[in-house]
Design an enzyme around this catalytic site. Structure first.
Site, PDB file in Angstrom:
ATOM      1  N   THR A 144       0.763  -1.571  -0.031  1.00 59.63           N
ATOM      2  CA  THR A 144       0.022  -0.412   0.165  1.00 59.63           C
ATOM      3  C   THR A 144       0.935   1.138   0.231  1.00 59.63           C
ATOM      4  N   GLY A 183       2.380  -3.275   7.865  1.00 59.64           N
ATOM      5  CA  GLY A 183       2.842  -3.641   9.611  1.00 59.64           C
ATOM      6  C   GLY A 183       4.602  -3.569   9.349  1.00 59.64           C
ATOM      7  N   GLU A 426      -5.924  -5.888   4.021  1.00 58.58           N
ATOM      8  CA  GLU A 426      -6.610  -7.610   3.404  1.00 58.58           C
ATOM      9  C   GLU A 426      -7.494  -6.792   1.897  1.00 58.58           C
TER      10      GLU A 426
HETATM   11  C1  LIG Z   1      -0.499 -11.706  13.988  1.00 64.17           C
HETATM   12  C2  LIG Z   1      -0.537 -12.066  13.194  1.00 64.17           C
HETATM   13  C3  LIG Z   1       0.548 -13.523  13.670  1.00 64.17           C
HETATM   14  C4  LIG Z   1       0.589 -14.701  12.982  1.00 64.17           C
HETATM   15  C5  LIG Z   1       0.153 -14.735  11.790  1.00 64.17           C
HETATM   16  C6  LIG Z   1      -1.242 -15.198  11.428  1.00 64.17           C
HETATM   17  C7  LIG Z   1      -1.693 -14.011  10.679  1.00 64.17           C
HETATM   18  C8  LIG Z   1      -1.619 -14.214   9.167  1.00 64.17           C
HETATM   19  C9  LIG Z   1      -0.882 -12.308   9.623  1.00 64.17           C
HETATM   20  C10 LIG Z   1      -1.276 -11.109   9.231  1.00 64.17           C
HETATM   21  C11 LIG Z   1      -3.491 -10.996   9.267  1.00 64.17           C
HETATM   22  C12 LIG Z   1      -3.474 -10.418  10.515  1.00 64.17           C
HETATM   23  C13 LIG Z   1      -3.128  -9.053  10.989  1.00 64.17           C
HETATM   24  C14 LIG Z   1      -2.135  -8.659   9.575  1.00 64.17           C
HETATM   25  C15 LIG Z   1      -2.635  -7.008   9.724  1.00 64.17           C
HETATM   26  C16 LIG Z   1      -2.834  -6.335   8.791  1.00 64.17           C
HETATM   27  C17 LIG Z   1      -1.753  -6.980   7.517  1.00 64.17           C
HETATM   28  C18 LIG Z   1      -2.808  -5.843   6.721  1.00 64.17           C
HETATM   29  C19 LIG Z   1      -2.251  -6.305   4.472  1.00 64.17           C
HETATM   30  C20 LIG Z   1      -2.273  -5.623   3.560  1.00 64.17           C
HETATM   31  O1  LIG Z   1      -3.309  -5.135   4.111  1.00 64.17           O
HETATM   32  S1  LIG Z   1      -1.418  -5.688   2.398  1.00 64.17           S
HETATM   33  C21 LIG Z   1      -2.311  -4.697   1.268  1.00 64.17           C
HETATM   34  C22 LIG Z   1      -3.899  -4.953   1.014  1.00 64.17           C
HETATM   35  N1  LIG Z   1      -4.650  -4.604   0.339  1.00 64.17           N
HETATM   36  C23 LIG Z   1      -5.564  -5.659  -0.616  1.00 64.17           C
HETATM   37  O2  LIG Z   1      -6.283  -6.406  -0.394  1.00 64.17           O
HETATM   38  C24 LIG Z   1      -5.870  -5.112  -2.407  1.00 64.17           C
HETATM   39  C25 LIG Z   1      -6.922  -5.175  -2.840  1.00 64.17           C
HETATM   40  N2  LIG Z   1      -6.895  -5.307  -4.164  1.00 64.17           N
HETATM   41  C26 LIG Z   1      -7.486  -6.038  -4.870  1.00 64.17           C
HETATM   42  O3  LIG Z   1      -7.105  -7.040  -4.331  1.00 64.17           O
HETATM   43  C27 LIG Z   1      -7.581  -5.592  -6.314  1.00 64.17           C
HETATM   44  O4  LIG Z   1      -6.739  -4.784  -6.394  1.00 64.17           O
HETATM   45  C28 LIG Z   1      -8.622  -6.221  -6.697  1.00 64.17           C
HETATM   46  C29 LIG Z   1      -9.719  -4.901  -6.271  1.00 64.17           C
HETATM   47  C30 LIG Z   1      -9.116  -7.227  -7.027  1.00 64.17           C
HETATM   48  C31 LIG Z   1      -8.917  -5.295  -8.498  1.00 64.17           C
HETATM   49  O5  LIG Z   1      -7.469  -5.899  -8.996  1.00 64.17           O
HETATM   50  P1  LIG Z   1      -7.012  -5.547 -10.685  1.00 64.17           P
HETATM   51  O6  LIG Z   1      -8.037  -4.583 -11.014  1.00 64.17           O
HETATM   52  O7  LIG Z   1      -6.443  -5.797 -11.013  1.00 64.17           O
HETATM   53  O8  LIG Z   1      -8.262  -6.712 -11.128  1.00 64.17           O
HETATM   54  P2  LIG Z   1      -9.912  -6.843 -11.611  1.00 64.17           P
HETATM   55  O9  LIG Z   1     -11.048  -6.017 -11.028  1.00 64.17           O
HETATM   56  O10 LIG Z   1      -9.418  -5.584 -12.548  1.00 64.17           O
HETATM   57  O11 LIG Z   1     -10.281  -8.225 -11.853  1.00 64.17           O
HETATM   58  C32 LIG Z   1      -9.112  -9.022 -12.950  1.00 64.17           C
HETATM   59  C33 LIG Z   1      -9.708 -10.447 -13.125  1.00 64.17           C
HETATM   60  O12 LIG Z   1      -8.598 -10.552 -12.105  1.00 64.17           O
HETATM   61  C34 LIG Z   1      -9.422 -11.185 -10.725  1.00 64.17           C
HETATM   62  N3  LIG Z   1      -8.499 -11.079  -9.901  1.00 64.17           N
HETATM   63  C35 LIG Z   1      -8.479 -10.105  -9.083  1.00 64.17           C
HETATM   64  N4  LIG Z   1      -7.766 -10.081  -7.940  1.00 64.17           N
HETATM   65  C36 LIG Z   1      -7.334 -11.738  -7.727  1.00 64.17           C
HETATM   66  C37 LIG Z   1      -7.254 -12.913  -6.962  1.00 64.17           C
HETATM   67  N5  LIG Z   1      -6.011 -12.531  -6.002  1.00 64.17           N
HETATM   68  N6  LIG Z   1      -7.058 -13.782  -7.383  1.00 64.17           N
HETATM   69  C38 LIG Z   1      -7.280 -14.553  -8.375  1.00 64.17           C
HETATM   70  N7  LIG Z   1      -7.972 -13.162  -9.424  1.00 64.17           N
HETATM   71  C39 LIG Z   1      -8.115 -12.088  -9.396  1.00 64.17           C
HETATM   72  C40 LIG Z   1     -10.567 -10.924 -11.167  1.00 64.17           C
HETATM   73  O13 LIG Z   1     -11.465 -12.162 -10.176  1.00 64.17           O
HETATM   74  C41 LIG Z   1     -11.296 -10.426 -11.750  1.00 64.17           C
HETATM   75  O14 LIG Z   1     -11.228 -12.122 -13.070  1.00 64.17           O
HETATM   76  P3  LIG Z   1     -12.114 -11.663 -14.050  1.00 64.17           P
HETATM   77  O15 LIG Z   1     -11.261 -10.871 -15.430  1.00 64.17           O
HETATM   78  O16 LIG Z   1     -13.470 -11.082 -14.158  1.00 64.17           O
HETATM   79  O17 LIG Z   1     -12.539 -13.531 -14.643  1.00 64.17           O
HETATM   80  C1  LIG Z   2      -4.570  -1.479  10.728  1.00 61.93           C
HETATM   81  C2  LIG Z   2      -4.100  -1.724   8.928  1.00 61.93           C
HETATM   82  C3  LIG Z   2      -3.175  -2.737   8.639  1.00 61.93           C
HETATM   83  C4  LIG Z   2      -2.779  -2.671   7.228  1.00 61.93           C
HETATM   84  N1  LIG Z   2      -1.365  -3.695   7.107  1.00 61.93           N
HETATM   85  C5  LIG Z   2      -0.663  -2.977   5.832  1.00 61.93           C
HETATM   86  C6  LIG Z   2      -0.123  -3.403   5.640  1.00 61.93           C
HETATM   87  O1  LIG Z   2       1.052  -4.757   6.072  1.00 61.93           O
HETATM   88  N2  LIG Z   2       1.035  -3.977   3.761  1.00 61.93           N
HETATM   89  C7  LIG Z   2       0.271  -3.372   2.582  1.00 61.93           C
HETATM   90  O2  LIG Z   2       0.403  -3.083   2.542  1.00 61.93           O
HETATM   91  N3  LIG Z   2      -0.636  -2.399   3.283  1.00 61.93           N
HETATM   92  C8  LIG Z   2      -1.475  -2.534   5.111  1.00 61.93           C
HETATM   93  N4  LIG Z   2      -2.565  -1.838   5.112  1.00 61.93           N
HETATM   94  C9  LIG Z   2      -3.393  -1.089   4.363  1.00 61.93           C
HETATM   95  C10 LIG Z   2      -4.130  -1.732   3.286  1.00 61.93           C
HETATM   96  O3  LIG Z   2      -4.509  -2.734   2.519  1.00 61.93           O
HETATM   97  C11 LIG Z   2      -5.404  -0.996   2.657  1.00 61.93           C
HETATM   98  O4  LIG Z   2      -5.784   0.953   3.290  1.00 61.93           O
HETATM   99  C12 LIG Z   2      -6.681  -1.805   2.075  1.00 61.93           C
HETATM  100  O5  LIG Z   2      -6.343  -2.063   1.067  1.00 61.93           O
HETATM  101  C13 LIG Z   2      -7.269  -0.340   1.543  1.00 61.93           C
HETATM  102  O6  LIG Z   2      -7.015   0.268   0.202  1.00 61.93           O
HETATM  103  P1  LIG Z   2      -7.036   2.009   0.392  1.00 61.93           P
HETATM  104  O7  LIG Z   2      -6.993   2.322   1.679  1.00 61.93           O
HETATM  105  O8  LIG Z   2      -6.747   2.841  -0.635  1.00 61.93           O
HETATM  106  O9  LIG Z   2      -8.727   2.752   0.690  1.00 61.93           O
HETATM  107  P2  LIG Z   2      -9.622   3.009  -0.868  1.00 61.93           P
HETATM  108  O10 LIG Z   2     -10.033   1.827  -1.671  1.00 61.93           O
HETATM  109  O11 LIG Z   2      -8.670   4.099  -0.647  1.00 61.93           O
HETATM  110  O12 LIG Z   2     -11.001   3.229   0.270  1.00 61.93           O
HETATM  111  C14 LIG Z   2     -10.851   3.957   0.178  1.00 61.93           C
HETATM  112  C15 LIG Z   2     -13.374   4.231  -0.109  1.00 61.93           C
HETATM  113  O13 LIG Z   2     -13.006   3.707  -1.868  1.00 61.93           O
HETATM  114  C16 LIG Z   2     -13.746   2.796  -2.153  1.00 61.93           C
HETATM  115  N5  LIG Z   2     -13.346   1.780  -3.066  1.00 61.93           N
HETATM  116  C17 LIG Z   2     -11.926   2.024  -3.994  1.00 61.93           C
HETATM  117  N6  LIG Z   2     -12.504   1.368  -4.773  1.00 61.93           N
HETATM  118  C18 LIG Z   2     -13.767   0.760  -5.589  1.00 61.93           C
HETATM  119  C19 LIG Z   2     -13.981   0.681  -6.494  1.00 61.93           C
HETATM  120  N7  LIG Z   2     -13.696   0.347  -7.759  1.00 61.93           N
HETATM  121  N8  LIG Z   2     -15.662   0.227  -6.279  1.00 61.93           N
HETATM  122  C20 LIG Z   2     -15.988   0.994  -5.274  1.00 61.93           C
HETATM  123  N9  LIG Z   2     -15.443   1.709  -4.280  1.00 61.93           N
HETATM  124  C21 LIG Z   2     -14.034   1.154  -3.842  1.00 61.93           C
HETATM  125  C22 LIG Z   2     -13.950   2.141  -0.788  1.00 61.93           C
HETATM  126  O14 LIG Z   2     -14.641   0.888  -0.715  1.00 61.93           O
HETATM  127  C23 LIG Z   2     -13.988   2.985   0.831  1.00 61.93           C
HETATM  128  O15 LIG Z   2     -14.453   3.379   0.245  1.00 61.93           O
HETATM  129  C24 LIG Z   2      -3.608  -1.823   6.251  1.00 61.93           C
HETATM  130  C25 LIG Z   2      -4.478  -0.982   7.345  1.00 61.93           C
HETATM  131  C26 LIG Z   2      -4.801  -1.210   7.737  1.00 61.93           C
HETATM  132  C27 LIG Z   2      -6.138   0.136   8.324  1.00 61.93           C
END
Ligand SMILES: CC/C=C\C/C=C\C/C=C\C/C=C\C/C=C\C/C=C/C(=O)SCCNC(=O)CCNC(=O)[C@H](O)C(C)(C)COP(=O)(O)OP(=O)(O)OC[C@H]1O[C@@H](n2cnc3c(N)ncnc32)[C@H](O)[C@@H]1OP(=O)(O)O
Ligand SMILES: Cc1cc2nc3c(=O)[nH]c(=O)nc-3n(C[C@H](O)[C@H](O)[C@H](O)COP(=O)(O)OP(=O)(O)OC[C@H]3O[C@@H](n4cnc5c(N)ncnc54)[C@H](O)[C@@H]3O)c2cc1C
Length: 640
Positions: A144, A183, A426
């Site tokens: 992110t 994180g 996530e």
């Molecule tokens: C404390 C822990 C201790 C020990 C360990 C235990 C626990 C686990 C550890 C951690 C968990 C607990 C605590 C941790 C706390 C925080 C961790 C947080 C980490 C993060 O947040 S990391 C960053 C996370 N970010 C995201 O998730 C971003 C979300 N966005 C997306 O995934 C993509 O942008 C999105 C929304 C899917 C769109 O992608 P894109 O624009 O490229 O795709 P399209 O929408 O155009 O779709 C195209 C096509 O692709 C398919 N697709 C998309 N994603 C996937 C996928 N992941 N797998 C398979 N296919 C995918 C989609 O369906 C479309 O298919 P189609 O064309 O319709 O057939």
């Molecule tokens: C506690 C915490 C821990 C985290 N840890 C990590 C980490 O370890 N590593 C890491 O890489 N990231 C981490 N993140 C970041 C996290 O993965 C992002 O905040 C998350 O993926 C959401 O993305 P954003 O913040 O850009 O939200 P945005 O996408 O900007 O969301 C803002 C608003 O826009 C809307 N929106 C966005 N796109 C669309 C769409 N296509 N259609 C409709 N509505 C839409 C959402 O629904 C939301 O209401 C963490 C976040 C938190 C809060």
């Protein structure tokens, strides 16, 4: 503290109609597993160091981070000494040893190492995974940025291949490209897996993962060319150092790109993966884990609220009678018993999700990507549904405990603060639901064309003209049929709107966007195919919209939900006892097994740091001077 059990709780346990121990054995897969879990929890309970910490809320942020690091490193050392080999033993020890505090090494264990294993080549895994598992390399997952979290394809960090030096040059070209949120990046880790746009031979090939050393292995100083820091206080996650990270033309070896699925050759040629989304695999894995996290959080809050409701006596249910246990108020039952049912439903959903993930992810590892879309859709939908419903439920639990629920001493605020982030991280929940909705839309139209559908979504092709056969018995079959009908109808309605938008000449992305609200509702209905009567009563409009239920059936359901509350009432405490959370894991004065709530609250309050002095220094510094100044003032009102 007395060691007697509250008499109301004693009565609740003696009148239960089933043996909670048997249900505990079902939950934890057998008496031997329960015994082993309790043995391990007792080791923690007897551990003087682990029991020496005050509640986390009694420390400032610096103290919370420091304690989290100290505690986790102690846990690592103890696990080595104890020689636990099974993952269940290690998890039971960790959860008991750090019951509410998130680990500064959580992402190392939960994302960094597993991603190296799954996204690195065999050579890369052989080289790096042992370093990660032995904590010689401490890492996190840095994707992110300030400007992008959801839209991964919009990430701006660049990794440009330099064939002269066989290196990638990582750069944060804009303010919005600065990595922000990862994180443990601020103070803990010395490596990161960085998601960046890959450029080679002048062409962008999209986002890929790169292993980047961010701090010296000698003295932990930040590597030249990087700017790293803490993003500051958050709603929760106080012990976690979420950070920011800026790259200034920072060079890494070519072989630091994770190349299991995509490659860059020495001459800069790009070898593309079978599916670009394979790079997103780590997120799918953690979404699956988060479903279990949602179960753990909701069930703990429910244990606290139900036990407290059995102990708390307030107001007269019968005029002139003794004050009633608040659990006897129908409104309190209607708040909590559905959450008890939801907790058990989430446990089963989490276990089912994990089994499906294990099967499909091993197929993917063997190159069979056929079920990848189904796994993605299920993981997105359940992660979003369970965290949304779970967080709403935890808030209901807190409020059902009155004023004491608002105290950290209840344990519930910390449960909420730690899990509510999962509605965002996530994958932000709305975005995740829309991914599932997109899968349902495509599946609906495939079903309309007569194509076969995976078992989990075959209900999309049922006859929507059929009406419910529900009778007084509210049979399981009639309830499942009701949920299937509702979800199928709502998916069909959203798809027809999407199609109608296209027929009006809207481009497909507008036709989609202008049908996403009904698609979110339909996807929630799809995920809701989990538990019954309460869900129908709470969402009656969606079940009645096409007359699926007649008036009599609706009356049956409204009567049934209240009758179910009465059925559950004698077993409510036994049903929460069965989760078998020991007091030191719940960390709650309200949810104690012995029900000695008021003594626990009083002892907890007396240990509050603000009570370290009788008169606080602010009296001498501010209050007394103010009072002295006002006592000399002529202005009468100032004297009031
Ligand atoms: C404390 C822990 C201790 C020990 C360990 C235990 C626990 C686990 C550890 C951690 C968990 C607990 C605590 C941790 C706390 C925080 C961790 C947080 C980490 C993060 O947040 S990391 C960053 C996370 N970010 C995201 O998730 C971003 C979300 N966005 C997306 O995934 C993509 O942008 C999105 C929304 C899917 C769109 O992608 P894109 O624009 O490229 O795709 P399209 O929408 O155009 O779709 C195209 C096509 O692709 C398919 N697709 C998309 N994603 C996937 C996928 N992941 N797998 C398979 N296919 C995918 C989609 O369906 C479309 O298919 P189609 O064309 O319709 O057939
Ligand atoms: C506690 C915490 C821990 C985290 N840890 C990590 C980490 O370890 N590593 C890491 O890489 N990231 C981490 N993140 C970041 C996290 O993965 C992002 O905040 C998350 O993926 C959401 O993305 P954003 O913040 O850009 O939200 P945005 O996408 O900007 O969301 C803002 C608003 O826009 C809307 N929106 C966005 N796109 C669309 C769409 N296509 N259609 C409709 N509505 C839409 C959402 O629904 C939301 O209401 C963490 C976040 C938190 C809060």
């Amino acid at each position: 503290m007395s060691n007697e059990v509250n008499t109301d709780l004693l009565k609740e346990r003696s009148t239960a109609t089933f043996d909670a121990e048997r249900l505990t054995e079902f939950i934890y897969k057998g008496p031997e597993k329960v015994k082993r879990k309790r043995q391990i929890q007792n080791i923690v309970l007897q551990d003087k160091f682990l029991q020496s910490f005050k509640p986390t809320e009694f420390y400032d942020r610096d103290g919370q981070y420091n304690n989290a690091v100290r505690r986790q490193i102690y846990i690592m050392d103890r696990l080595e000494e104890l020689g636990f080999r099974s993952e269940t033993d290690r998890l039971n020890f960790r959860e008991a040893a750090a019951p509410v505090e998130l680990s500064p090494f959580g992402l190392h264990s939960g994302m960094f190492v597993p991603t190296l294993e799954r996204q690195g080549t065999p050579e890369q895994s052989r080289k790096w995974v042992p370093l990660g598992k032995s904590f010689k390399m401490i890492g996190t997952y840095a994707q992110t940025e300030l400007g992008h979290g959801t839209f991964i394809r919009g990430l701006e960090t660049t990794a440009t291949f330099d064939p002269e030096t066989q290196e990638f040059i990582l750069d944060s070209p804009t303010l919005s490209s600065i990595k922000y949120w990862p994180g443990n990046v601020a103070k803990t880790v010395n490596h990161c897996l960085v998601m960046a746009q890959l450029y080679t031979q002048g062409k962008c090939h999209g986002t890929h993962l790169f292993l980047v050393q961010v701090r010296s292995m000698e003295d932990h100083t930040i590597m030249p060319g990087l700017e790293i820091g803490d993003i500051g206080p958050k709603l929760g996650f106080d012990g976690v150092d979420n950070g920011f990270m800026k790259f200034n033309k920072y060079r890494i070896p070519r072989m630091n790109m994770l190349m299991r699925y995509a490659k860059v050759l020495e001459n800069g040629d790009y070898i593309k993966p079978k599916n670009a989304k394979l790079t997103y695999g780590a997120m799918v894995m953690v979404r699956v884990w988060i479903v279990m996290d949602a179960f753990k959080a909701l069930s703990r809050a429910t244990v606290i609220a139900v036990r407290y409701s059995a102990v708390r006596r307030q107001s007269e249910l019968r005029p002139g009678g003794e004050e009633a246990q608040v659990i006897d108020y129908q409104t309190q039952q209607y708040k909590l018993f559905p959450l008890l049912a939801t907790s058990y439903a989430f446990l089963l959903a989490a276990e089912g999700m994990s089994q499906i993930y294990a099967k499909i992810s091993s197929d993917i590892e063997r190159g069979n990507l056929e079920d990848m879309p189904q796994l993605h859709a299920l993981a997105c939908g359940l992660k979003a549904f369970c965290t949304w419903v779970g967080c709403e439920g935890i808030e209901v639990c807190r409020m059902s405990c009155g004023g004491h629920g608002y105290s950290h001493a209840s344990g519930i605020p910390k449960i909420y603060a730690n899990i509510v982030g999962a509605c965002t991280y996530e994958g932000e929940n709305t975005v995740m639901m829309l991914q599932t909705a997109r899968y349902l839309s495509k599946s609906y139209f495939r079903g309309q064309r007569g194509e076969s559908l995976p078992e989990l979504i075959q209900y999309l092709t049922i006859d929507l003209n059929v009406k419910s056969t529900l009778g007084e018995d509210c049979s399981f079959e009639s309830l499942v049929a009701a949920y299937s009908h509702r979800a199928a109808r709502m998916v069909a309605t959203a798809c027809k709107l999407q199609n109608a938008n296209k027929q009006k000449g809207m481009p497909s992305h507008d036709a989609w966007n202008k049908s996403t609200v009904p698609f979110i509702a339909a996807t929630k209905a799809h995920c809701h195919l989990l538990y019954a009567v309460y869900g129908i009563v709470e969402n009656m409009g969606e079940f009645m919209q096409d007359g699926y239920f007649n008036q009599d059936q609706i009356s049956i359901l409204n009567r049934k939900v209240l009758a179910l509350l009465e059925d559950i009432r004698p077993n409510a405490v036994a049903l929460v006892d069965a989760f078998d959370y020991p007091d030191h894991l719940l960390q709650s004065c309200l949810g104690r097994y012995d029900g000695q709530v008021y003594e626990a609250l009083y002892e907890n309050s007396k240990s509050s740091p603000l009570n370290n002095t009788d008169i606080h220094s602010s009296y001498y510094n501010y209050i007394r001077p103010m009072m002295q100044k006002r006592s000399k003032s002529k202005d009468i009102s100032a004297k009031l």
